[in-house]
Design an enzyme around this catalytic site. Structure first.
Site, PDB file in Angstrom:
ATOM      1  N   LYS A   6      52.698 -70.028   7.734  1.00 17.28           N
ATOM      2  CA  LYS A   6      51.370 -69.444   7.603  1.00 17.28           C
ATOM      3  C   LYS A   6      50.601 -70.541   7.089  1.00 17.28           C
ATOM      4  CE  LYS A   6      49.781 -65.115   7.326  1.00 17.28           C
ATOM      5  NZ  LYS A   6      49.811 -63.933   8.142  1.00 17.28           N
ATOM      6  N   ASP A  15      44.643 -64.002  10.991  1.00 17.47           N
ATOM      7  CA  ASP A  15      44.851 -62.936  10.089  1.00 17.47           C
ATOM      8  C   ASP A  15      43.616 -62.651   9.298  1.00 17.47           C
ATOM      9  OD1 ASP A  15      47.276 -62.056   8.373  1.00 17.47           O
ATOM     10  OD2 ASP A  15      45.885 -62.971   6.749  1.00 17.47           O
TER      11      ASP A  15
HETATM   12  P1  NDP Z   1      40.762 -58.390   8.888  1.00 16.23           P
HETATM   13  O1  NDP Z   1      40.026 -59.714   8.273  1.00 16.23           O
HETATM   14  O2  NDP Z   1      40.392 -58.182  10.171  1.00 16.23           O
HETATM   15  O3  NDP Z   1      40.482 -57.174   7.847  1.00 16.23           O
HETATM   16  C1  NDP Z   1      40.944 -57.188   6.499  1.00 16.23           C
HETATM   17  C2  NDP Z   1      40.608 -55.787   5.902  1.00 16.23           C
HETATM   18  O4  NDP Z   1      41.081 -55.452   4.562  1.00 16.23           O
HETATM   19  C3  NDP Z   1      39.021 -55.604   5.578  1.00 16.23           C
HETATM   20  O5  NDP Z   1      38.321 -54.485   5.710  1.00 16.23           O
HETATM   21  C4  NDP Z   1      38.741 -56.302   4.263  1.00 16.23           C
HETATM   22  O6  NDP Z   1      37.657 -55.612   3.604  1.00 16.23           O
HETATM   23  C5  NDP Z   1      39.976 -55.490   3.457  1.00 16.23           C
HETATM   24  N1  NDP Z   1      40.200 -56.320   2.411  1.00 16.23           N
HETATM   25  C6  NDP Z   1      40.573 -57.747   2.497  1.00 16.23           C
HETATM   26  N2  NDP Z   1      40.849 -58.149   0.905  1.00 16.23           N
HETATM   27  C7  NDP Z   1      40.641 -57.212   0.204  1.00 16.23           C
HETATM   28  C8  NDP Z   1      40.787 -57.121  -1.097  1.00 16.23           C
HETATM   29  N3  NDP Z   1      41.052 -57.746  -1.851  1.00 16.23           N
HETATM   30  N4  NDP Z   1      40.581 -55.731  -1.594  1.00 16.23           N
HETATM   31  C9  NDP Z   1      40.307 -54.741  -0.643  1.00 16.23           C
HETATM   32  N5  NDP Z   1      40.154 -54.791   0.633  1.00 16.23           N
HETATM   33  C10 NDP Z   1      40.217 -55.895   1.304  1.00 16.23           C
HETATM   34  O7  NDP Z   1      42.352 -58.722   8.587  1.00 16.23           O
HETATM   35  P2  NDP Z   1      43.490 -57.897   9.280  1.00 16.23           P
HETATM   36  O8  NDP Z   1      43.156 -56.625   9.685  1.00 16.23           O
HETATM   37  O9  NDP Z   1      43.791 -58.922  10.612  1.00 16.23           O
HETATM   38  O10 NDP Z   1      44.714 -58.056   8.207  1.00 16.23           O
HETATM   39  C11 NDP Z   1      44.967 -56.962   7.286  1.00 16.23           C
HETATM   40  C12 NDP Z   1      46.373 -56.941   6.687  1.00 16.23           C
HETATM   41  O11 NDP Z   1      47.238 -56.907   7.639  1.00 16.23           O
HETATM   42  C13 NDP Z   1      46.550 -58.570   6.055  1.00 16.23           C
HETATM   43  O12 NDP Z   1      47.411 -58.168   5.017  1.00 16.23           O
HETATM   44  C14 NDP Z   1      47.200 -59.326   7.134  1.00 16.23           C
HETATM   45  O13 NDP Z   1      48.116 -60.174   6.736  1.00 16.23           O
HETATM   46  C15 NDP Z   1      48.150 -58.234   7.679  1.00 16.23           C
HETATM   47  N6  NDP Z   1      48.458 -58.700   9.096  1.00 16.23           N
HETATM   48  C16 NDP Z   1      47.667 -58.925  10.223  1.00 16.23           C
HETATM   49  C17 NDP Z   1      48.059 -59.039  11.327  1.00 16.23           C
HETATM   50  C18 NDP Z   1      46.953 -59.330  12.469  1.00 16.23           C
HETATM   51  O14 NDP Z   1      47.759 -59.279  13.764  1.00 16.23           O
HETATM   52  N7  NDP Z   1      45.663 -59.279  12.335  1.00 16.23           N
HETATM   53  C19 NDP Z   1      49.504 -59.164  11.596  1.00 16.23           C
HETATM   54  C20 NDP Z   1      50.351 -58.785  10.848  1.00 16.23           C
HETATM   55  C21 NDP Z   1      49.723 -58.499   9.196  1.00 16.23           C
HETATM   56  P3  NDP Z   1      36.298 -56.686   3.521  1.00 16.23           P
HETATM   57  O15 NDP Z   1      35.503 -56.537   4.691  1.00 16.23           O
HETATM   58  O16 NDP Z   1      35.514 -56.128   2.291  1.00 16.23           O
HETATM   59  O17 NDP Z   1      36.825 -58.146   3.200  1.00 16.23           O
END
Ligand code: NDP
Length: 451
Positions: free
Chosen positions: A130, A170
């Site tokens: 990572k 991510d």
């Molecule tokens: P994105 O950046 O597309 O979206 C992240 C989302 O989570 C946004 O809505 C963001 O809101 C919100 N968020 C981030 N930090 C916080 C926080 N501290 N409190 C509340 N909301 C928060 O990321 P992904 O959708 O790609 O990833 C989401 C999760 O899924 C992560 O844990 C990632 O590690 C996991 N994941 C992702 C994969 C992928 O293929 N993308 C694969 C496997 C796991 P805001 O806009 O306000 O920041």
């Protein structure tokens, strides 16, 4: 000859905490795995004597580096970048890159550790890694993001490669950032290889990669329900996040006949009792990704919806829950609220969204609870398929990939049952995922001897 070195769980965890001071996310992730693995290893002296868990919990290497870039006003900015290569016993390191101000070495070490087990569970040959930076892409211009990505890759390129370490996206790293980083890698090395996944379709990306994590988390949820003779149709579903994983999870729930009630971001959550249908999901995707807007605007756009500032959605009554935002976004009290409100299953789209205490609540209530390392493995699985397509220099059809994703998620479900079935119709998916993932990596490490 190695001597027996059989410590108990508290002593083991004490050592992990001592060696990794001020790294709470990392020690939390190790504890969650160790709780199950110690029970599994009880009668398996070789894993103890060869210190397998201790070796997996010590990353192969952690690179930390300075990332300098110039903003649009001509100011020099200095950020920190990292790549954690946790374990490559079963394949090249593989895992995403996160750009978020909350990124620390602890967060990336926890993610790389989890990734090691997740990747093993997919059945594909991928090790765990990572990376990321405390860079905040929010509010930055495209040119600023480009300059940052180029600077980040100018150091990272030394540590990665199609057969060494293959990063992906991510939080904060989507198609735009992958494009800038791939472009810089190609420029520096003069090589066109599958060094990153999540690439655009024009330059070696795979169909369904953007959808894979969210869709996969819903497929896993559907498998858990099917195992109990139930299904998603007609169920009310609470989802957190509004990024890649959350919107695609919402899309698949809707396609399978469920009703999505909530989405969120770091500002709060929206509740739409009429259901967030495909047209509304499409609006969220454009608003959050292309316009870089806030989820609060949803309540102004769609009548009947409300915005709850600074709150999380776990008190909304539902049948199913999918935490898809970030780590530790669902605590013990919220887990109890979900159980009290009749929620029957939780599938973690995000990595470690439930605190350790919350997972204990779910376990105690015997809820169907899929940990992220099993439920969100669809993303990395399709990344693995992107690597295969790049090696073959061809692209597979969407239908083929959709079927492969479904097969992989069903395979992970089966592996969880193999080690997590507790009898009486209850499956401990956390235990199943931890043991199945551990065993594959551990057995490969045993084959290599002490290295
Ligand atoms: P994105 O950046 O597309 O979206 C992240 C989302 O989570 C946004 O809505 C963001 O809101 C919100 N968020 C981030 N930090 C916080 C926080 N501290 N409190 C509340 N909301 C928060 O990321 P992904 O959708 O790609 O990833 C989401 C999760 O899924 C992560 O844990 C990632 O590690 C996991 N994941 C992702 C994969 C992928 O293929 N993308 C694969 C496997 C796991 P805001 O806009 O306000 O920041």
């Amino acid at each position: 000859m190695a001597v027996t070195d059989h410590v108990d769980l508290p002593t083991f965890m004490e050592g992990v905490k001592r060696r990794n001071p001020h790294q709470p996310e990392f020690t939390q992730a190790v504890q969650e795995v160790a709780e199950d693995i110690f029970e599994f290893m009880e009668d398996k002296e070789e894993y103890h004597s060869q210190q397998i868990l201790r070796r997996i919990a010590e990353p192969d290497r952690v690179m930390s580096f300075r990332v300098c870039w110039e903003d649009d006003k001509g100011h020099i900015r200095v950020q920190r970048g990292w790549r954690v290569q946790n374990n490559n016993a079963i394949g090249p390191y593989k895992g995403g890159i996160r750009f978020h101000p909350s990124v620390t070495e602890s967060v990336l070490k926890f993610l790389a550790f989890e990734q090691t087990f997740k990747n093993a569970l997919t059945g594909l040959p991928m090790g765990g890694g990572k990376g990321g930076s405390n860079f905040n892409p929010k509010g930055k211009s495209d040119r600023e993001v480009m300059r940052f990505c180029q600077s980040f890759m100018t150091e990272l390129y030394r540590h990665i490669g199609a057969d060494i370490d293959v990063p992906a996206g991510d939080i904060g790293v989507g198609g735009r950032e992958i494009g800038y980083m791939f472009g810089q890698y190609k420029r520096i090395t003069n090589q066109f290889t599958g060094v990153l996944t999540g690439k655009g379709m024009e330059y070696g990306g795979s169909m369904i990669r953007p959808e894979a994590t969210g869709y996969g988390a819903v497929y896993f949820l559907a498998e858990m329900l099917k195992h109990r003779g139930d299904g998603i149709k007609g169920k009310e579903v609470v989802i957190s996040g509004s990024g890649n994983v959350a919107t695609h999870a919402a899309e698949k729930i809707t396609q399978m006949g469920g009703k999505v009630l909530t989405l969120s971001d770091s500002g709060g959550f929206i509740h739409d009792p009429d259901g967030i249908d495909q047209a509304k999901i499409d609006w969220v995707k454009v608003h959050k990704t292309r316009n870089r807007g806030r989820i609060s605007d949803y309540a102004d756009e769609f009548t009947g919806a409300s915005f709850h500032e600074g709150k999380r959605p776990w008190h909304v009554k539902c049948d199913l829950a999918l935490p898809c935002a970030t780590q530790n976004e669902l605590n013990e009290e919220e887990a109890k609220a979900l159980v009290a409100n009749g929620c029957i299953a939780v599938s973690e789209g995000a990595n470690m969204p439930s605190t350790l205490e919350a997972t204990h609540v779910f376990k105690h209530a015997k809820l169907m609870f899929a940990p992220g390392k099993a439920a969100n493995a669809g993303g990395v699985a399709v990344s693995g398929l992107e690597m295969s397509q790049n090696s073959e220099r061809r692209s597979w059809k969407e239908e083929e990939l959709q079927q492969m994703l479904l097969d992989i998620m069903q395979g992970i479900h089966q592996r969880c049952i193999a080690y997590g079935d507790q009898g009486g119709g209850y499956v401990d998916y956390v235990k199943g995922a931890n043991i199945a993932g551990f065993k594959k990596v551990a057995d490969a490490m045993l084959a290599f001897g002490v290295v």
